[in-house]
Write an enzyme that holds these catalytic residues in place. Sequence first.
Site, PDB file in Angstrom:
ATOM      1  N   GLU A 276       0.865  -1.197   0.000  1.00  0.00           N
ATOM      2  CA  GLU A 276       0.000   0.000   0.000  1.00  0.00           C
ATOM      3  C   GLU A 276       0.890   1.232   0.000  1.00  0.00           C
ATOM      4  OE1 GLU A 276      -3.605  -1.546   2.958  1.00  0.00           O
ATOM      5  OE2 GLU A 276      -1.995  -0.341   3.759  1.00  0.00           O
ATOM      6  N   GLY A 278       2.387   4.745  -0.810  1.00  0.00           N
ATOM      7  CA  GLY A 278       1.922   6.053  -1.252  1.00  0.00           C
ATOM      8  C   GLY A 278       3.126   6.911  -1.615  1.00  0.00           C
ATOM      9  N   ARG A 279       3.916   7.198  -0.604  1.00  0.00           N
ATOM     10  CA  ARG A 279       5.082   8.065  -0.794  1.00  0.00           C
ATOM     11  C   ARG A 279       6.034   7.524  -1.848  1.00  0.00           C
ATOM     12  NH1 ARG A 279       6.648  11.155   3.498  1.00  0.00           N
ATOM     13  NH2 ARG A 279       5.638   9.613   4.822  1.00  0.00           N
ATOM     14  N   ARG A 314       4.406  19.662   5.319  1.00  0.00           N
ATOM     15  CA  ARG A 314       5.410  18.797   5.941  1.00  0.00           C
ATOM     16  C   ARG A 314       6.548  19.551   6.613  1.00  0.00           C
ATOM     17  NH1 ARG A 314       8.278  15.530   3.669  1.00  0.00           N
ATOM     18  NH2 ARG A 314       8.112  13.806   5.107  1.00  0.00           N
ATOM     19  N   TYR A 318       6.587  18.675  10.471  1.00  0.00           N
ATOM     20  CA  TYR A 318       7.604  17.713  10.908  1.00  0.00           C
ATOM     21  C   TYR A 318       9.025  18.291  10.835  1.00  0.00           C
ATOM     22  CZ  TYR A 318       3.905  14.452   9.304  1.00  0.00           C
ATOM     23  OH  TYR A 318       2.740  13.784   9.070  1.00  0.00           O
ATOM     24  N   CYS A 345       0.626  33.465   9.330  1.00  0.00           N
ATOM     25  CA  CYS A 345       1.031  34.114  10.578  1.00  0.00           C
ATOM     26  C   CYS A 345       1.462  33.049  11.578  1.00  0.00           C
ATOM     27  CB  CYS A 345      -0.116  34.942  11.144  1.00  0.00           C
ATOM     28  SG  CYS A 345      -0.703  36.137   9.954  1.00  0.00           S
TER      29      CYS A 345
HETATM   30  C1  LIG Z   1      -0.488   6.250   5.154  1.00  0.00           C
HETATM   31  C2  LIG Z   1      -0.713   4.815   4.891  1.00  0.00           C
HETATM   32  C3  LIG Z   1      -0.099   4.175   3.822  1.00  0.00           C
HETATM   33  C4  LIG Z   1       0.886   4.857   2.904  1.00  0.00           C
HETATM   34  O1  LIG Z   1       2.029   5.247   3.567  1.00  0.00           O
HETATM   35  P1  LIG Z   1       3.302   5.777   2.745  1.00  0.00           P
HETATM   36  O2  LIG Z   1       4.234   6.196   3.825  1.00  0.00           O
HETATM   37  O3  LIG Z   1       2.839   6.890   1.909  1.00  0.00           O
HETATM   38  O4  LIG Z   1       3.815   4.633   1.955  1.00  0.00           O
HETATM   39  C5  LIG Z   1      -0.407   2.851   3.591  1.00  0.00           C
HETATM   40  N1  LIG Z   1      -1.271   2.187   4.384  1.00  0.00           N
HETATM   41  C6  LIG Z   1      -1.877   2.757   5.434  1.00  0.00           C
HETATM   42  C7  LIG Z   1      -2.829   1.973   6.245  1.00  0.00           C
HETATM   43  C8  LIG Z   1      -1.623   4.094   5.730  1.00  0.00           C
HETATM   44  O5  LIG Z   1      -2.210   4.654   6.774  1.00  0.00           O
END
Ligand SMILES: *Cc1c(COP(=O)(O)O)cnc(C)c1O
Length: 429
Positions: A276, A278-279, A314, A318, A345
């Site tokens: 899963e 994303g990044r 970000r 962070y 601000c």
């Molecule tokens: C945020 C998230 C991801 C994706 O995380 P990345 O750091 O972008 O790879 C995958 N699965 C779950 C359940 C998440 O909460």
Amino acid sequence: MNMKKPFASPEKLREIAAEFGTPCHLYDASGMIRNLRRLQQAFAWNPGYKEFFAVKATPNPYLLQILRQEKAGTDCSSLTELIMSDRCGFKQEEIMFSSNDTPDEDFKLALKLNATINLDDISHLDTVLRLNGGQKLPEKMSCRFNPGGVFEVANGIMDNPGDAKYGMTREQIKQAYAAMRDLGVRRFGIHAFLVSNSTSNAYYPKLAKLLFELAVEIKAELGIELSFVNLSGGIGIPYRPEQEACDIEAIGAAVKAAYDSVLLPSGLGSLSIYTELGRYIMGPYGGLLTRVQYLKDTYKLYAGVDACAADLMRPAMYGAYHHITVVGKEAWPADHIYDVTGGLCENNDKFAVDRPLPLIDTGDLLFIHDTGAHGYSMGYNYNGKLRHQELLLQQDGSVRRIRRNETPRDYFATLDFSGLFEDLSEYGC
Ligand SMILES: *Cc1c(COP(=O)(O)O)cnc(C)c1O
């Protein structure tokens, strides 16, 4: 050293800024497709392998449709992400639903779409059962595991799952599987997300081994054969130029080695691997293009740009590093020290602090790298700031606007009960 060049030439970036205006998040279709294919190739040894793109990273239907054409699914965490996945054509098993502290409405839609629900906690079982009519659970379901303690690889501690709110303990997850079996579940999965933004090649293989061993234990104790292991997200990207990207082929091969040594001898050799990410999929294939409006010279040098933390949170949230290229000055020496600031601000609204950069002039374009994931999507409206457009650099080199700029009308839309904000023409909007 990685030189970190933008994925479009200075001429192209200037052309885009002239045509569409700044700021904008710009995404690179070719780059994301190439990268996804490479990931799929690295796991092609597993016939059931599938990537479920984490929608929260970059929730834009144009991008999701490209990912769907490339055989990815989606991983959703909310009602709106489920709606977006459905509208983009993702069907049933192409949708994973991984949520926590979940509202009934979200579970209801996940059930209706026949998405694969990944339970964060054993206490959610009753809720899903009730919402599914009270007699049985869906045929395919998953549970999220949290091993507790600290998660270590050879070169040190990576993270602290014992402190994380997600997932079930070992005992709970076994109880959950047994209950699920009694309630009609036939295909079971396990999921864990233990480390975020890891550029170590050791993270996935170590996680895979842990989950494979648990799959073997579950088979031995409960007689339940899991049908998938979801390694979830967490593979990181090199935000800093001196960082190495991880080696996805080596990661895929090391997960295979764990699969062969742990699962094959236990007769679990038809188990599918899911991810899963994303990044990893999108992060490097987005950039925030913004123009310098003001230069300020007080106790420090400030370059004030037309984007702010509303567009990219970000760094403020962070202290995250995002590399910055001054467009057209790639070859100039980085002999000035700037804070690159937005207009909130909030003193933490800085895209960079004490950053060596070439001499900046007002009107210069800055390309803020690696905003393709958790960039636009984390934006917010603090200070009444409006979020900006998203653009897609398509494979044929043309650029398409895939989200427009927010307007004051959008901002007032949720409060417009008495017509107070209906006619804004005197404000030019
Ligand atoms: C945020 C998230 C991801 C994706 O995380 P990345 O750091 O972008 O790879 C995958 N699965 C779950 C359940 C998440 O909460």
